[in-house]
Design a protein around this motif. Structure first.
Motif, PDB file in Angstrom:
ATOM      1  N   MET A 247     -28.076 -44.984 -20.641  1.00 24.26           N
ATOM      2  CA  MET A 247     -28.506 -44.594 -19.384  1.00 24.26           C
ATOM      3  C   MET A 247     -30.191 -44.819 -19.316  1.00 24.26           C
ATOM      4  O   MET A 247     -30.653 -45.280 -18.387  1.00 24.26           O
ATOM      5  CB  MET A 247     -27.959 -43.409 -18.975  1.00 24.26           C
ATOM      6  N   ARG A 248     -30.520 -44.095 -20.389  1.00 24.07           N
ATOM      7  CA  ARG A 248     -32.038 -44.120 -20.439  1.00 24.07           C
ATOM      8  C   ARG A 248     -32.701 -45.708 -20.517  1.00 24.07           C
ATOM      9  O   ARG A 248     -33.754 -45.935 -19.532  1.00 24.07           O
ATOM     10  CB  ARG A 248     -32.620 -43.475 -21.550  1.00 24.07           C
ATOM     11  N   HIS A 249     -32.181 -46.357 -21.215  1.00 24.04           N
ATOM     12  CA  HIS A 249     -32.908 -47.832 -21.599  1.00 24.04           C
ATOM     13  C   HIS A 249     -32.571 -48.759 -20.320  1.00 24.04           C
ATOM     14  O   HIS A 249     -33.714 -49.243 -19.678  1.00 24.04           O
ATOM     15  CB  HIS A 249     -32.075 -48.509 -22.610  1.00 24.04           C
ATOM     16  N   ILE A 250     -31.298 -48.586 -19.906  1.00 19.38           N
ATOM     17  CA  ILE A 250     -31.243 -49.494 -18.710  1.00 19.38           C
ATOM     18  C   ILE A 250     -31.959 -49.125 -17.277  1.00 19.38           C
ATOM     19  O   ILE A 250     -32.428 -49.816 -16.448  1.00 19.38           O
ATOM     20  CB  ILE A 250     -29.727 -49.770 -18.326  1.00 19.38           C
ATOM     21  N   SER A 251     -32.132 -47.799 -17.300  1.00 22.01           N
ATOM     22  CA  SER A 251     -32.711 -47.187 -16.196  1.00 22.01           C
ATOM     23  C   SER A 251     -34.341 -47.524 -16.363  1.00 22.01           C
ATOM     24  O   SER A 251     -35.186 -48.091 -15.365  1.00 22.01           O
ATOM     25  CB  SER A 251     -33.165 -45.731 -16.055  1.00 22.01           C
ATOM     26  N   LEU A 252     -34.748 -47.692 -17.338  1.00 23.32           N
ATOM     27  CA  LEU A 252     -36.314 -48.007 -17.758  1.00 23.32           C
ATOM     28  C   LEU A 252     -36.521 -49.638 -17.490  1.00 23.32           C
ATOM     29  O   LEU A 252     -37.522 -49.950 -16.655  1.00 23.32           O
ATOM     30  CB  LEU A 252     -36.588 -47.721 -19.289  1.00 23.32           C
ATOM     31  N   MET A 253     -35.256 -50.542 -18.184  1.00 23.74           N
ATOM     32  CA  MET A 253     -35.326 -51.905 -17.682  1.00 23.74           C
ATOM     33  C   MET A 253     -35.490 -52.075 -16.219  1.00 23.74           C
ATOM     34  O   MET A 253     -36.011 -53.139 -15.554  1.00 23.74           O
ATOM     35  CB  MET A 253     -34.264 -52.444 -18.365  1.00 23.74           C
ATOM     36  N   THR A 254     -34.710 -51.244 -15.353  1.00 24.98           N
ATOM     37  CA  THR A 254     -34.470 -51.450 -13.884  1.00 24.98           C
ATOM     38  C   THR A 254     -35.955 -51.110 -13.255  1.00 24.98           C
ATOM     39  O   THR A 254     -36.385 -51.881 -12.596  1.00 24.98           O
ATOM     40  CB  THR A 254     -33.331 -50.548 -13.196  1.00 24.98           C
ATOM     41  N   SER A 255     -36.534 -50.117 -13.907  1.00 28.26           N
ATOM     42  CA  SER A 255     -37.862 -49.764 -13.406  1.00 28.26           C
ATOM     43  C   SER A 255     -38.896 -50.863 -13.565  1.00 28.26           C
ATOM     44  O   SER A 255     -39.633 -51.288 -12.697  1.00 28.26           O
ATOM     45  CB  SER A 255     -38.262 -48.302 -13.657  1.00 28.26           C
TER      46      SER A 255
END
Length: 446
Positions: A247-255
């Protein structure tokens, strides 16, 4: 009498001449009969890797007269597999065929059309072959550690970075970021300090951002010991588990996508072209694209491991070894099986295997190939030797590979949901939840 004697002598000479000519003709026929054994290899290599393989096969055919290897190339692994199914049905299979890692090598080995490599090597061993990756159970080995296929195209995901753009942005080209947090700082400097329009591009996005996120952070990718325990009959089949790390990683990539730090992403190697043209500062991709980058003379770059999260692990783990391999096909005469083994033995020779490794970026086949490549190759690519050498050690349980049924059908689902999240069409948590649900349903199908 003298005339008669000379006539007899002449006849004898002519007769002996005919005998000699006849014998020479028989000898020539014998040589012609000892024609080289023909074997066929089907593959789906492209670009520089294809050219390198063709060059090596041509060299092999030229060096000896006992075996002649012919190649047939296909536009894609899918096209190759379709042709392979037809060949099996008509009983006209090649001797060797390149197959992608489907994360169920034992299933492939069970097909009647496949001869496990350890069976071939038991009869025709490759002498003095100390394999570079002897302990990995990912890729081409079964639960007993037996080699099922020839690991010729073994690769790992890595981070490439443009050293010229790093210098322009005031970054140290010999010390690229090791964590995702530090990489964000470098991407901001590339974007704002060096006016790089493509700070970060990601190829092979499922492999980089989903599969290897777990082992790089010393976690399991699937349940039941990455499916290894299920493979040994000790547990239920594996299923994907995307926790808060994902969740953390994909949220970061989305940002990063919204802020134009991540500008290109796909599950193929299209972003590699932009990096090769010098347009992108950082590229995450499989090591097998190295040949294409080396073929771009104006490009200066280094190699680093994939970043990790300090919140998840104190020390980064190892990635999964994946890629494709050459599988031996059943149903051929013993002479062709022997010729096939001889060809594989030649590919395993230190000089030959080192050239393949250096030209393509695939991992070394043997320890000798790794040593043969050290002298002149690694010093020209910052970080390359450390990345490859790191794969020699015994992998932890998190990096031994994973087993998931029907993964070849699951991967497109993961790619689609990842695109939905990165493109802002689905919230990261919802996309990952949907991916897990669909993957479990597919894995249960028979």
């Amino acid at each position: 009498m003298k005339k008669l004697h000379e006539t007899g002598l002449s006849r004898a000479i002519r007769a002996s001449g005919r005998v000699w000519i006849f014998g020479a003709a028989m000898l020539a026929a014998g040589v012609a009969h000892a024609a080289p054994v023909q074997i066929q290899v089907w593959h789906a290599l492209t670009d520089v890797n294809k050219a390198e393989f063709e060059k090596l096969v041509k060299q092999y055919n030229k060096e000896q007269n006992d075996v002649e290897v012919s190649l047939r190339d296909f536009d894609s692994p899918v096209a190759l597999q379709q042709a392979a199914r037809s060949a099996v049905a008509s009983k006209k299979t090649p001797n060797l065929i390149q197959l992608q890692d489907n994360h169920s090598p034992e299933v492939v080995a069970e097909y009647k059309s496949i001869k496990p490599l350890y069976e071939l090597l038991a009869k025709y061993p490759i002498k003095d072959a100390t394999w570079f990756l002897p302990s990995t159970t990912s890729f081409t080995r079964d639960s007993r550690g037996r080699l099922l296929a020839f690991p010729y195209m073994a690769e790992i995901p890595v981070m490439f970075y443009n050293t010229a753009l790093y210098k322009k942005a005031g970054l140290n080209p010999n010390a690229p970021a090791r964590t995702w947090a530090d990489l964000q700082g470098e991407l901001l400097k590339l974007r704002d300090g060096a006016d790089v329009e493509c700070p970060y591009a990601s190829a092979d996005q499922v492999e980089v951002h989903l599969e290897n996120l777990a082992p790089i952070n010393n976690q399991l990718y699937t349940s039941n010991g990455n499916g290894i325990e299920a493979q040994r009959g000790k547990a239920a089949p594996a299923s994907l588990e995307f926790d808060t790390l994902y969740m953390r990683h994909i949220s970061l990539m989305t940002s990063w996508k919204r802020s134009l730090l991540l500008t290109q992403h796909s599950n193929d190697d299209k972003p590699v072209e932009s990096f090769a043209k010098g347009q992108c500062g950082v590229l995450t991709a499989s090591s097998g694209v190295l040949g294409r980058l080396l073929n771009t003379k104006s490009l200066s770059f280094g190699i680093a491991p994939l970043p990790y999260y300090e919140q998840a692990t104190k020390q980064p783990g190892k990635p999964f070894v994946s890629g494709s391999a050459l599988w031996v096909m059943e149903g051929h005469p013993a002479a062709q099986d022997k010729a096939t083994a001889e060809f594989l033995a030649w590919l395993s020779k230190p000089v030959t295997a080192a050239e393949w490794h250096q030209s393509t970026g695939y991992l070394p086949l043997t320890e000798a190939a790794f040593r043969a490549a050290q002298v002149s190759f690694y010093k020209n690519i910052p970080g390359a030797q450390e990345v490859v050498a790191n794969m020699r050690a015994q992998p932890p349980a998190t990096a031994r590979g994973f087993r998931v049924a029907n993964y070849d059908r699951i991967e497109p689902v993961l790619n689609r949901e990842l695109d939905q999240a990165l493109d802002g069409k689905t919230p990261p948590v919802a996309a990952l939840t949907s991916a897990v649900s669909q993957a479990r349903a597919i894995a249960q199908q028979r």
